[in-house]
Scaffold this active site. Sequence first.
Site, PDB file in Angstrom:
ATOM      1  N   GLY A  80       0.842  -1.194   0.000  1.00  0.00           N
ATOM      2  CA  GLY A  80       0.000   0.000   0.000  1.00  0.00           C
ATOM      3  C   GLY A  80       0.876   1.241   0.000  1.00  0.00           C
ATOM      4  N   GLU A  95     -17.158  10.847  -1.016  1.00  0.00           N
ATOM      5  CA  GLU A  95     -16.968  10.808  -2.471  1.00  0.00           C
ATOM      6  C   GLU A  95     -17.961   9.854  -3.133  1.00  0.00           C
ATOM      7  OE1 GLU A  95     -15.270  12.786  -4.208  1.00  0.00           O
ATOM      8  OE2 GLU A  95     -13.566  13.477  -3.026  1.00  0.00           O
ATOM      9  N   VAL A 148       1.865 -13.657   4.160  1.00  0.00           N
ATOM     10  CA  VAL A 148       2.675 -14.022   5.308  1.00  0.00           C
ATOM     11  C   VAL A 148       1.790 -14.780   6.286  1.00  0.00           C
ATOM     12  CG1 VAL A 148       4.070 -13.143   7.216  1.00  0.00           C
ATOM     13  CG2 VAL A 148       4.196 -12.057   4.959  1.00  0.00           C
TER      14      VAL A 148
END
Length: 188
Positions: free
Chosen positions: A6, A163, A72
């Site tokens: 990210g 938004e 992981v």
Amino acid sequence: IIIGGGFAGLEVAKGLRDCGAQVVVFDRYNHHTFQPLLYQVATSGLETSAIVFPFRKRFAGYPDFHFRLGEVTQIKPGEHYMETSIGGIDYDYLVIATGATTNFRGNKQLEAKSMAMKTITDAITVRNHIITNMEFALLYEDDERMNSLMDFIIVGGGPTGVELAGALAELKNNVFPKDYPELDLSHM
């Protein structure tokens, strides 16, 4: 090793470009998603390719950079070792930049009956739900049922929620009147 691709993981990887160390990014996707524009994908304003950037392409030319697609499963900090879905790996330094998950505040009903919007898949699910509801609304003569298919509830007033609300209003005012002229959009 950087777990997560990210914004935080990308910034760490960029900062390590010329450090002389091998950098390995692990992520369960082979791309970075520009999450601030997921609402645009959810409301058909953008295609997914506009907000998805492959890690290998982004870091092409970085010395000793590697990307591994995997998850992981266990970290053993005392041993500087981690297990992943593709095998184990030793590391000197570990950065955990796995991001956040949707917080339903313990409300199991909300979790079961709502859609999160953190990934491309989530945004496509929301988009398909909006379009499917509008198509199904055309099939009902029962005003209450038809109107309920045109109602959307947004939980969360952060940037994505705001938004998304704005983009839905744009669809209602500019797109849906042309695409669904037989629907009374004042009920949306």
